[in-house]
Design an enzyme around this catalytic site. Sequence first.
Site, PDB file in Angstrom:
ATOM      1  N   THR A   1       0.872  -1.171   0.000  1.00 46.05           N
ATOM      2  CA  THR A   1       0.000   0.000   0.000  1.00 46.05           C
ATOM      3  C   THR A   1       0.908   1.220   0.000  1.00 46.05           C
ATOM      4  OG1 THR A   1      -1.819  -1.115   1.139  1.00 46.05           O
ATOM      5  CG2 THR A   1      -1.764   1.287   1.259  1.00 46.05           C
TER       6      THR A   1
ATOM      7  N   LYS B   1      -7.216   1.712  -3.415  1.00 46.92           N
ATOM      8  CA  LYS B   1      -6.950   1.320  -2.029  1.00 46.92           C
ATOM      9  C   LYS B   1      -7.184   2.500  -1.087  1.00 46.92           C
ATOM     10  CE  LYS B   1      -5.649  -1.184   1.470  1.00 46.92           C
ATOM     11  NZ  LYS B   1      -4.413  -1.962   1.564  1.00 46.92           N
TER      12      LYS B   1
ATOM     13  N   LYS C   1      -0.438   5.145   8.636  1.00 49.07           N
ATOM     14  CA  LYS C   1       0.435   5.317   7.467  1.00 49.07           C
ATOM     15  C   LYS C   1      -0.389   5.446   6.203  1.00 49.07           C
ATOM     16  CE  LYS C   1       1.921   2.009   5.060  1.00 49.07           C
ATOM     17  NZ  LYS C   1       1.562   1.352   3.760  1.00 49.07           N
TER      18      LYS C   1
END
Length: 293
Positions: free
Chosen positions: A97, A172, A240
Amino acid sequence: MSKVAWIGLGVMGYPMAGHLKAAGHDVTVFNRTPAKAEKWVAEYGGAHRPTPAEAAAGADFVFTCVGNDDDLRAVTLGPDGVYPGLKPGAVHVDHTTASAEIARALSQAATRHNASALDAPVSGGQAGAESGKLTVMVGGEEADFSKAKPAIESYAHAVNLIGPAGAGQLTKMVNQICIAGLIEGLAEALNFGMRAGLDMEKVIATLSKGAAQSWQMDNRWETMIAGKFDYGFAVDWVRKDFGICFDEARRNGASLPVTALVDQFYAEVQEMGGRRWDTSSLIARLNRDRPKR
């Protein structure tokens, strides 16, 4: 069956690479901690190499699943990285990611090496990786996607090409933004119901058949009420990911007020000692008088 390199054996990459090996692919792995690579080989077979470049030598597909943009640059473009030695026609599939920016940069870099790249972040968490039932959202070219899809399906139940390079990572981000509000709403609802003295098993059995139903409700309500938060994606990791969403939102002009608020709630969970608790731990800050068990 293909010759495959897998770079990064974290909680997601370790079982995902295992599914590829179980499907019959010839898999060579690299991990920053060699002992983890040795453990994987002892469990699944295959081989391990001391650098990403050596692991990827001659591979038809190179999969990466690392921590962030910097880690990804190191294993692909660094001195011992994958790209300089990519086999012509090879496809790099990145499950990290990361930002859409680095996805586009790697696509261009792969082309310069007569290869190609797909950004392919996943959803489903550690449980999905272990069961081989991840959802994979992909950015890249149709021809490259068609080549890589059968291998990806070794550990996924849904694999979709969304658009050009970067589209997988952007999707995502959409996923993480959706989940932020869902988990906070569920946490508030469960906390409210418990404080109201309701039988929460009956409440959820009823609500889960209506408009309030969600994957989070079905799979996390019991553990949230019990104060058990060892079931997947860690708070440190989701923050994050939110940082990536905020960076992109600043570029495209999107407003993310709920996500920003939930990010601050996760900061509170971190301060409570929950850096490695899973994302459902948002309820902990609402129910601090009930100890985590």
